[in-house]
Motif scaffolding. Structure first.
Motif, PDB file in Angstrom:
ATOM      1  N   ALA A  63       0.847  -1.189   0.000  1.00 34.97           N
ATOM      2  CA  ALA A  63       0.000   0.000   0.000  1.00 34.97           C
ATOM      3  C   ALA A  63       0.884   1.241   0.000  1.00 34.97           C
ATOM      4  N   HIS A  64       0.516   2.219  -0.819  1.00 33.36           N
ATOM      5  CA  HIS A  64       1.245   3.484  -0.886  1.00 33.36           C
ATOM      6  C   HIS A  64       0.218   4.609  -0.984  1.00 33.36           C
ATOM      7  N   LYS A  65       0.575   5.777  -0.473  1.00 35.39           N
ATOM      8  CA  LYS A  65      -0.389   6.880  -0.418  1.00 35.39           C
ATOM      9  C   LYS A  65      -0.704   7.480  -1.784  1.00 35.39           C
ATOM     10  N   THR A  66       0.270   7.499  -2.698  1.00 38.82           N
ATOM     11  CA  THR A  66       0.064   8.248  -3.944  1.00 38.82           C
ATOM     12  C   THR A  66       0.387   7.485  -5.231  1.00 38.82           C
ATOM     13  N   LEU A  67       1.233   6.480  -5.189  1.00 36.91           N
ATOM     14  CA  LEU A  67       1.619   5.796  -6.419  1.00 36.91           C
ATOM     15  C   LEU A  67       0.412   5.118  -7.064  1.00 36.91           C
ATOM     16  N   PRO A  68       0.290   5.179  -8.384  1.00 39.97           N
ATOM     17  CA  PRO A  68      -0.854   4.561  -9.072  1.00 39.97           C
ATOM     18  C   PRO A  68      -0.918   3.049  -8.825  1.00 39.97           C
ATOM     19  N   PHE A  69      -2.137   2.521  -8.777  1.00 42.11           N
ATOM     20  CA  PHE A  69      -2.294   1.082  -8.626  1.00 42.11           C
ATOM     21  C   PHE A  69      -1.626   0.381  -9.813  1.00 42.11           C
ATOM     22  N   GLY A  70      -0.947  -0.709  -9.509  1.00 43.31           N
ATOM     23  CA  GLY A  70      -0.236  -1.448 -10.545  1.00 43.31           C
ATOM     24  C   GLY A  70       1.229  -1.075 -10.651  1.00 43.31           C
ATOM     25  N   THR A  71       1.627   0.020 -10.003  1.00 47.44           N
ATOM     26  CA  THR A  71       3.032   0.422 -10.023  1.00 47.44           C
ATOM     27  C   THR A  71       3.885  -0.653  -9.357  1.00 47.44           C
ATOM     28  N   MET A  72       4.997  -0.988  -9.989  1.00 47.87           N
ATOM     29  CA  MET A  72       5.930  -1.963  -9.428  1.00 47.87           C
ATOM     30  C   MET A  72       7.070  -1.216  -8.738  1.00 47.87           C
ATOM     31  N   VAL A  73       7.367  -1.609  -7.517  1.00 47.28           N
ATOM     32  CA  VAL A  73       8.433  -0.952  -6.762  1.00 47.28           C
ATOM     33  C   VAL A  73       9.395  -1.996  -6.201  1.00 47.28           C
ATOM     34  N   LYS A  74      10.623  -1.573  -6.051  1.00 48.58           N
ATOM     35  CA  LYS A  74      11.632  -2.406  -5.385  1.00 48.58           C
ATOM     36  C   LYS A  74      11.834  -1.828  -3.993  1.00 48.58           C
ATOM     37  N   VAL A  75      11.595  -2.644  -2.977  1.00 49.11           N
ATOM     38  CA  VAL A  75      11.750  -2.200  -1.594  1.00 49.11           C
ATOM     39  C   VAL A  75      12.961  -2.901  -0.998  1.00 49.11           C
ATOM     40  N   THR A  76      13.866  -2.120  -0.446  1.00 53.76           N
ATOM     41  CA  THR A  76      15.107  -2.661   0.116  1.00 53.76           C
ATOM     42  C   THR A  76      15.218  -2.288   1.581  1.00 53.76           C
ATOM     43  N   ASN A  77      15.560  -3.275   2.394  1.00 54.37           N
ATOM     44  CA  ASN A  77      15.834  -3.054   3.815  1.00 54.37           C
ATOM     45  C   ASN A  77      17.348  -3.039   3.999  1.00 54.37           C
ATOM     46  N   PRO A  78      17.974  -1.871   4.151  1.00 52.73           N
ATOM     47  CA  PRO A  78      19.435  -1.791   4.275  1.00 52.73           C
ATOM     48  C   PRO A  78      19.974  -2.587   5.464  1.00 52.73           C
ATOM     49  N   ILE A  88       1.848  -2.205  -6.201  1.00 53.13           N
ATOM     50  CA  ILE A  88       0.980  -1.353  -5.396  1.00 53.13           C
ATOM     51  C   ILE A  88      -0.484  -1.645  -5.742  1.00 53.13           C
ATOM     52  N   ASN A  89      -1.271  -2.046  -4.730  1.00 51.85           N
ATOM     53  CA  ASN A  89      -2.697  -2.311  -4.970  1.00 51.85           C
ATOM     54  C   ASN A  89      -3.594  -1.774  -3.852  1.00 51.85           C
ATOM     55  N   ASP A  90      -3.013  -0.926  -2.985  1.00 48.46           N
ATOM     56  CA  ASP A  90      -3.796  -0.416  -1.866  1.00 48.46           C
ATOM     57  C   ASP A  90      -3.288   0.969  -1.470  1.00 48.46           C
ATOM     58  N   ARG A  91      -4.055   1.655  -0.648  1.00 48.06           N
ATOM     59  CA  ARG A  91      -3.670   2.975  -0.157  1.00 48.06           C
ATOM     60  C   ARG A  91      -3.261   2.889   1.314  1.00 48.06           C
ATOM     61  N   GLY A  92      -2.283   3.686   1.693  1.00 47.49           N
ATOM     62  CA  GLY A  92      -1.764   3.705   3.039  1.00 47.49           C
ATOM     63  C   GLY A  92      -0.246   3.794   2.986  1.00 47.49           C
ATOM     64  N   PRO A  93       0.418   3.698   4.105  1.00 46.67           N
ATOM     65  CA  PRO A  93      -0.120   3.658   5.467  1.00 46.67           C
ATOM     66  C   PRO A  93      -0.520   5.055   5.944  1.00 46.67           C
ATOM     67  N   PHE A  94      -1.372   5.098   6.952  1.00 41.88           N
ATOM     68  CA  PHE A  94      -1.859   6.372   7.470  1.00 41.88           C
ATOM     69  C   PHE A  94      -1.480   6.543   8.939  1.00 41.88           C
ATOM     70  N   VAL A  95      -0.306   6.019   9.286  1.00 43.89           N
ATOM     71  CA  VAL A  95       0.217   6.127  10.650  1.00 43.89           C
ATOM     72  C   VAL A  95       1.543   6.876  10.596  1.00 43.89           C
ATOM     73  N   GLY A  96       1.622   7.980  11.300  1.00 40.41           N
ATOM     74  CA  GLY A  96       2.869   8.731  11.358  1.00 40.41           C
ATOM     75  C   GLY A  96       3.382   9.103   9.977  1.00 40.41           C
ATOM     76  N   ASN A  97       4.686   8.957   9.782  1.00 41.32           N
ATOM     77  CA  ASN A  97       5.327   9.312   8.514  1.00 41.32           C
ATOM     78  C   ASN A  97       5.750   8.090   7.712  1.00 41.32           C
ATOM     79  N   ARG A  98       5.111   6.958   7.946  1.00 42.51           N
ATOM     80  CA  ARG A  98       5.449   5.749   7.197  1.00 42.51           C
ATOM     81  C   ARG A  98       5.129   5.945   5.721  1.00 42.51           C
ATOM     82  N   ILE A  99       5.966   5.393   4.863  1.00 43.62           N
ATOM     83  CA  ILE A  99       5.810   5.636   3.428  1.00 43.62           C
ATOM     84  C   ILE A  99       5.212   4.453   2.681  1.00 43.62           C
TER      85      ILE A  99
END
Length: 214
Positions: A63-78, A88-99
């Motif tokens: 889930a992402h606040k603004t990216l269009p549905f269907g957008t493919m993203v690479k998420v990396t945990n350093p 991306i297929n959902d909206r959120g998160p809506f807690v604090g400053n989580r992206i």
């Protein structure tokens, strides 16, 4: 004059607050975002997402606040040096400053399941980058378990269904080394990565099988 100074001071304070509170974007690439990620799991499993799809905790989605549905993203945990490709297929998160909110399976692959929250890098991928990143994982996959007879297979199926009521299951009889065995085939995963992530969830319940191509 005093009022002007107050206005200027207030503007500076607001600017500093916004600068500190908002997620950090990489200066060299406006497609890259750095900030906190969280995950959501069983509580939302099967519920409709903002895109209209059903949320599946075992799929590689987010889930992402603004990216269009269907957008493919690479998420990396350093912190773990682990990366996943998510849709991306959902909206959120809506807690604090989580992206970004990732699925439970993605959280396990990123090594952030126990912590719940982690600082990550989110990169938006174009079509060529998606193709390159998923070149080795296009083949669909399933999880197979071997049982001695149909009664054991049906009991195993009940346990798997109790674990995930949406999990596709199939019982099949085959000959292995001249002996009849009964197989339980679970899931219809998009690729081996998704199947392996789900198999890790099953392992915690003593229900893990063998990941193979569909």
């Amino acid at each position: 004059m005093k009022n002007d100074r107050k206005c200027i001071l207030l503007t500076v304070i607001i600017f500093l607050f916004i600068g500190v509170s908002q997620p950090t974007f990489a200066q060299s690439n406006d497609k890259t975002q750095i900030g906190s990620a969280s995950w959501y799991g069983s509580k939302y499993h099967g519920r409709k997402t903002s895109s209209g799809e059903r949320y599946n905790k075992n799929e590689m989605t987010a889930a992402h606040k603004t990216l269009p549905f269907g957008t493919m993203v690479k998420v990396t945990n350093p912190a773990t040096d682990q990366s996943v490709i998510l849709r991306i297929n959902d909206r959120g998160p809506f807690v604090g400053n989580r992206i970004i909110d990732v699925s439970e399976a993605a959280a396990r692959k990123l090594g952030m399941h126990s912590a719940g929250v982690a600082k990550v890098k989110v990169e938006v991928l174009d079509k060529s980058e998606v193709a390159a990143a998923t070149a080795d994982t296009k083949q669909g996959a399933i999880i197979t378990q071997t049982t001695a007879n149909r009664q054991q297979a049906e009991e195993l199926s009940r346990k798997l269904r109790a674990f995930d009521k949406h999990l596709p299951l199939e019982i099949a009889e085959e000959q292995v080394n001249g002996q009849k065995v009964v197989l339980v085939k679970a899931g219809k995963f998009n690729n081996r990565n998704e199947a392996q992530a789900f198999n890790e969830l099953l392992e915690e319940e003593g229900l893990a099988g063998k990941v193979s191509e569909a």
